[in-house]
Design a protein around this motif. Structure first.
Motif, PDB file in Angstrom:
ATOM      1  N   TRP A   1       0.832  -1.201   0.000  1.00 16.10           N
ATOM      2  CA  TRP A   1       0.000   0.000   0.000  1.00 16.10           C
ATOM      3  C   TRP A   1       0.872   1.259   0.000  1.00 16.10           C
ATOM      4  O   TRP A   1       0.588   2.231  -0.707  1.00 16.10           O
ATOM      5  CB  TRP A   1      -0.921  -0.026   1.209  1.00 16.10           C
ATOM      6  N   ILE A   2       1.954   1.218   0.779  1.00 14.85           N
ATOM      7  CA  ILE A   2       2.855   2.384   0.800  1.00 14.85           C
ATOM      8  C   ILE A   2       3.443   2.604  -0.589  1.00 14.85           C
ATOM      9  O   ILE A   2       3.527   3.729  -1.079  1.00 14.85           O
ATOM     10  CB  ILE A   2       3.980   2.179   1.828  1.00 14.85           C
ATOM     11  N   TRP A   3       3.829   1.512  -1.257  1.00 13.74           N
ATOM     12  CA  TRP A   3       4.463   1.653  -2.553  1.00 13.74           C
ATOM     13  C   TRP A   3       3.506   2.069  -3.646  1.00 13.74           C
ATOM     14  O   TRP A   3       3.750   2.979  -4.405  1.00 13.74           O
ATOM     15  CB  TRP A   3       5.139   0.346  -2.994  1.00 13.74           C
TER      16      TRP A   3
ATOM     17  N   VAL B   1       5.962  10.370   2.990  1.00 14.67           N
ATOM     18  CA  VAL B   1       6.958  10.276   4.055  1.00 14.67           C
ATOM     19  C   VAL B   1       7.234   8.817   4.376  1.00 14.67           C
ATOM     20  O   VAL B   1       8.386   8.398   4.511  1.00 14.67           O
ATOM     21  CB  VAL B   1       6.479  11.033   5.313  1.00 14.67           C
ATOM     22  N   LEU B   2       6.150   8.014   4.472  1.00 14.05           N
ATOM     23  CA  LEU B   2       6.331   6.584   4.729  1.00 14.05           C
ATOM     24  C   LEU B   2       7.212   5.953   3.648  1.00 14.05           C
ATOM     25  O   LEU B   2       8.100   5.154   3.922  1.00 14.05           O
ATOM     26  CB  LEU B   2       4.978   5.871   4.746  1.00 14.05           C
ATOM     27  N   LYS B   3       6.956   6.348   2.408  1.00 17.40           N
ATOM     28  CA  LYS B   3       7.712   5.803   1.291  1.00 17.40           C
ATOM     29  C   LYS B   3       9.189   6.154   1.417  1.00 17.40           C
ATOM     30  O   LYS B   3      10.066   5.314   1.221  1.00 17.40           O
ATOM     31  CB  LYS B   3       7.159   6.396   0.001  1.00 17.40           C
ATOM     32  N   LEU B   4       9.462   7.410   1.790  1.00 22.57           N
ATOM     33  CA  LEU B   4      10.841   7.851   1.962  1.00 22.57           C
ATOM     34  C   LEU B   4      11.538   7.067   3.072  1.00 22.57           C
ATOM     35  O   LEU B   4      12.681   6.626   2.915  1.00 22.57           O
ATOM     36  CB  LEU B   4      10.873   9.349   2.288  1.00 22.57           C
ATOM     37  N   VAL B   5      10.813   6.892   4.183  1.00 22.60           N
ATOM     38  CA  VAL B   5      11.403   6.143   5.289  1.00 22.60           C
ATOM     39  C   VAL B   5      11.705   4.719   4.848  1.00 22.60           C
ATOM     40  O   VAL B   5      12.745   4.142   5.175  1.00 22.60           O
ATOM     41  CB  VAL B   5      10.464   6.158   6.515  1.00 22.60           C
TER      42      VAL B   5
ATOM     43  N   GLY C   1      23.641   7.423  -6.227  1.00 22.86           N
ATOM     44  CA  GLY C   1      22.689   7.596  -7.329  1.00 22.86           C
ATOM     45  C   GLY C   1      21.278   7.775  -6.798  1.00 22.86           C
ATOM     46  O   GLY C   1      20.555   8.690  -7.221  1.00 22.86           O
ATOM     47  N   ALA C   2      20.911   6.932  -5.840  1.00 20.25           N
ATOM     48  CA  ALA C   2      19.587   7.060  -5.230  1.00 20.25           C
ATOM     49  C   ALA C   2      19.445   8.426  -4.572  1.00 20.25           C
ATOM     50  O   ALA C   2      18.407   9.087  -4.700  1.00 20.25           O
ATOM     51  CB  ALA C   2      19.386   5.950  -4.197  1.00 20.25           C
ATOM     52  N   ALA C   3      20.518   8.861  -3.887  1.00 20.35           N
ATOM     53  CA  ALA C   3      20.466  10.163  -3.215  1.00 20.35           C
ATOM     54  C   ALA C   3      20.293  11.288  -4.233  1.00 20.35           C
ATOM     55  O   ALA C   3      19.509  12.217  -4.016  1.00 20.35           O
ATOM     56  CB  ALA C   3      21.739  10.374  -2.406  1.00 20.35           C
ATOM     57  N   THR C   4      21.011  11.187  -5.359  1.00 22.46           N
ATOM     58  CA  THR C   4      20.885  12.219  -6.392  1.00 22.46           C
ATOM     59  C   THR C   4      19.450  12.318  -6.894  1.00 22.46           C
ATOM     60  O   THR C   4      18.894  13.417  -7.022  1.00 22.46           O
ATOM     61  CB  THR C   4      21.804  11.884  -7.587  1.00 22.46           C
ATOM     62  N   VAL C   5      18.852  11.176  -7.146  1.00 18.97           N
ATOM     63  CA  VAL C   5      17.480  11.181  -7.648  1.00 18.97           C
ATOM     64  C   VAL C   5      16.519  11.749  -6.602  1.00 18.97           C
ATOM     65  O   VAL C   5      15.586  12.488  -6.932  1.00 18.97           O
ATOM     66  CB  VAL C   5      17.064   9.760  -8.071  1.00 18.97           C
ATOM     67  N   LEU C   6      16.776  11.447  -5.327  1.00 19.00           N
ATOM     68  CA  LEU C   6      15.918  11.997  -4.266  1.00 19.00           C
ATOM     69  C   LEU C   6      15.993  13.520  -4.246  1.00 19.00           C
ATOM     70  O   LEU C   6      14.978  14.205  -4.108  1.00 19.00           O
ATOM     71  CB  LEU C   6      16.342  11.446  -2.901  1.00 19.00           C
ATOM     72  N   VAL C   7      17.224  14.049  -4.370  1.00 16.74           N
ATOM     73  CA  VAL C   7      17.377  15.503  -4.368  1.00 16.74           C
ATOM     74  C   VAL C   7      16.664  16.106  -5.586  1.00 16.74           C
ATOM     75  O   VAL C   7      15.978  17.126  -5.483  1.00 16.74           O
ATOM     76  CB  VAL C   7      18.866  15.886  -4.367  1.00 16.74           C
TER      77      VAL C   7
ATOM     78  N   ASP D   1      10.312   6.656  -6.754  1.00 18.85           N
ATOM     79  CA  ASP D   1      10.325   5.242  -7.155  1.00 18.85           C
ATOM     80  C   ASP D   1      11.604   4.888  -7.884  1.00 18.85           C
ATOM     81  O   ASP D   1      12.133   3.785  -7.745  1.00 18.85           O
ATOM     82  CB  ASP D   1       9.113   4.935  -8.041  1.00 18.85           C
ATOM     83  N   VAL D   2      12.127   5.845  -8.667  1.00 22.34           N
ATOM     84  CA  VAL D   2      13.388   5.608  -9.366  1.00 22.34           C
ATOM     85  C   VAL D   2      14.518   5.402  -8.355  1.00 22.34           C
ATOM     86  O   VAL D   2      15.374   4.529  -8.520  1.00 22.34           O
ATOM     87  CB  VAL D   2      13.718   6.794 -10.294  1.00 22.34           C
ATOM     88  N   ALA D   3      14.490   6.200  -7.282  1.00 20.04           N
ATOM     89  CA  ALA D   3      15.517   6.070  -6.243  1.00 20.04           C
ATOM     90  C   ALA D   3      15.498   4.671  -5.653  1.00 20.04           C
ATOM     91  O   ALA D   3      16.543   4.068  -5.415  1.00 20.04           O
ATOM     92  CB  ALA D   3      15.291   7.107  -5.152  1.00 20.04           C
TER      93      ALA D   3
END
Lengths: 159, 103, 84
Positions: free
Chosen positions: A17-19, B65-69, C39-45, C57-59
């Motif tokens: 669900w989160i995804w 936020v949940l997704k980021l965590v 790479g993941a960090a770059t995409v997040l920024v 999602d790409v990250a």
């Protein structure tokens, strides 16, 4: 076993669900994925189940965030200082946790995120640890981590 | 209030990025496989944590936020496990660590 | 924000240097792992800069692929060095 599967389904469904967000159509893929993941997880772990104390978990999270902060600062400091202070070497740490069970594996993984330690090999009765500074109180730090992990897990039926 | 939050978010993210840089510096400067792994794992873990925290302050909606965590947790698990695997492999192949005094 | 992106990209290039210089296979693998996480960090920024949150999602793909690569590397070398 049945109870274990139920909670795993809840867990994986929450992840999905989160995804995927709350679009109903995503469950055409989500439901089979969640069910098979829960089934595989239950099969893989089998009868070895560990309950986690909520209070212990909370305490552990606070400790973990603090320790990983220190770990990052410590290693960043060493990397950036002109004369790198390194006194690296191996230490063999005798395990009190049962090496074949989940808490010990958890222990070995967390070691690498604490300041100055890195788990190299998980043996039958001990963990080989690489320390970046042998003069730091590595042993005491590992003992504290092991004690906190033991306090968090309650041995399951299999223990 | 919104300005304060924005500033805090950017500050935290700059800090996180600095840890990424420090980790990379360590990975280039440290003398052997094991010490380099120290730098990589811990600095990346903290850097990613701070980035995720900074982004969470800006994210619209708590589901994000949940997704980021979750991303942070995955990066952390992947980091810890692969760090352990690389170290074990080096150890089994008999890679000797640098020893002793200030290097 | 630009500063953050530049710093993370700097760390991304450090990964390239480590892969190039080695010396051992384990060092190169570490470079690949840093490649994944920075790479993941770059995409997040980027996600925050462009306010395009689907980039998150790409990250995740970056992060999880790096993990799989390392596991595959270790499996392979382990098998290659295993006595018959």
């Amino acid at each position: 076993m049945a109870v274990g599967v139920f909670w795993r389904v809840v867990f994986f469904a929450a992840l999905w669900w989160i995804w995927a967000g709350d679009k109903p159509a995503s469950w055409w893929f989500g439901a089979p994925a969640v069910l098979s993941a829960a089934f595989m997880a239950a099969r893989r772990v089998g009868d070895e189940s560990h309950r986690v104390r909520m209070r212990g978990l909370g305490m552990f999270l606070i400790y973990f965030v603090r320790a990983s902060f220190q770990g990052g600062v410590d290693v960043a400091w060493r990397a950036m200082s002109p004369r790198m202070r390194l006194r690296p070497g191996f230490i063999e740490y005798p395990l009190r946790l049962d090496a074949r069970r989940a808490p010990a594996v958890f222990f070995a993984n967390i070691i690498s995120l604490l300041p100055g330690t890195l788990s190299v090999e998980l043996g039958e009765t001990s963990v080989m640890v690489h320390a970046i500074d042998l003069e730091a109180p590595v042993e005491a730090q590992l003992q504290e981590l092991e004690r906190r992990i033991a306090a968090m897990f309650v041995a399951g039926e299999g223990a | 209030m919104e300005g304060v939050r924005e500033a805090l978010a950017v500050g935290v993210m700059v800090l996180g990025a600095l840890f990424f840089v420090a980790g990379s510096v360590g990975m280039l400067r440290f003398p052997d496989v094991y010490t380099r792994l120290h730098a990589l794992t811990k600095a990346d873990n903290l850097g990613m944590g701070l980035l995720v925290f900074g982004l969470s302050l800006q994210a619209p909606g708590w589901q994000l936020v949940l997704k980021l965590v979750l991303i942070w947790i995955f990066v952390m698990i992947a980091g810890a496990i692969s760090c352990h695997l690389v170290a074990r492999e080096a150890y089994r192949q008999g890679v000797k660590p640098e020893q002793g005094g200030d290097l | 924000m630009i500063v953050v992106a530049a710093l993370v990209l700097g760390s991304f290039s450090a990964a390239l240097i480590r892969i190039w210089r080695g010396p051992s296979g384990a060092d190169r693998m570490m470079g690949a792992q840093l490649f994944g996480s920075s790479g993941a960090a770059t995409v997040l920024v980027l996600a925050a800069m462009l306010e395009d949150w689907s980039l998150i999602d790409v990250a995740l793909v970056f992060a999880s692929l790096a993990a799989v690569t390392v596991v595959a590397f270790v499996e392979r070398t382990e098998r290659a060095s295993m006595p018959q």
